[in-house]
Motif scaffolding. Sequence first.
Motif: not given
Length: 262
Positions: A20-22, A237-247, A250-262
């Motif tokens: 996600i950072r990358n 919990g969900i809030d901690t997961f969403l904090k993986l992406d602080m943009v 941009c925080s929702c499960i599909p968008r975060i996992i999309e960034k992880a696999m881009w």
Amino acid sequence: MPVEEDTTTKKIVDQIALNIRNYNLVNKRYNLDYHHFISSRSKGIKKENGLSNWLKTSEASKSIFRFLSNFNMNARASKLVEVTTFHLNIQRILGIIDVDCLGCFDMSVSKLSIPCGTSTVANELKTLFNYCASPGKFSNSGGFVIGSKVAHCIFPHMCPMIDAHHIGISLNRIHADDYFPPGNVWADYLGYSPNGKLNPSTQGAGRNSWKDDQFLCSIGFYARVYQQWQEHNGNPGIDTFLKLDMVDHCSCIPRIIEKAMW
């Protein structure tokens, strides 16, 4: 860059924060465009008192049209339909699926097999995807890319955006023994047994195999990634997961996992 061949869910989970950072370092324009869309969507839903009411407005269709254009959907072989047609076809979605029911679905805890009005979440999403992917509805040629992206614009909290050059390739490279939903049984998760290869290639002839079952299975796999991340990190919990992406926005499960696999 798409994931390597035979990537496991565990590897995605282990690398999710780094990936996600990358992504955020090299895709600032996409993040900005996404922020503008999600912000506009949220304000519109609040102003119109609900998702269904917002979708009736020209502002909704203009916002979705602009977002798709910014994400290069009007710069490839298949052009978006003209704005008036686009608006009418967005409005027609309200007559074919239960928008408000799907809007309340929580992919972090629920299966697609649960009831949604007189149908199930899975069947409602099938109807939505097939409509959005039909030629002439939102792009001239239709297909799984425009189908998934319009679906994401309407339900960003559960619908992945599948493209042919990044996410589609990554999903195709997931190890065959690991491409499952939470619980590992597709018939239980979907309410039926899906047809065909569930994560076909999005390149060459394989792209013709990306249909509604494949789209629903991508949701199930994303839910699996989320669930395994929770288990690996002590179920914070969900809030901690969403904090993986602080943009912002941009925080929702599909968008975060999309960034992880881009």
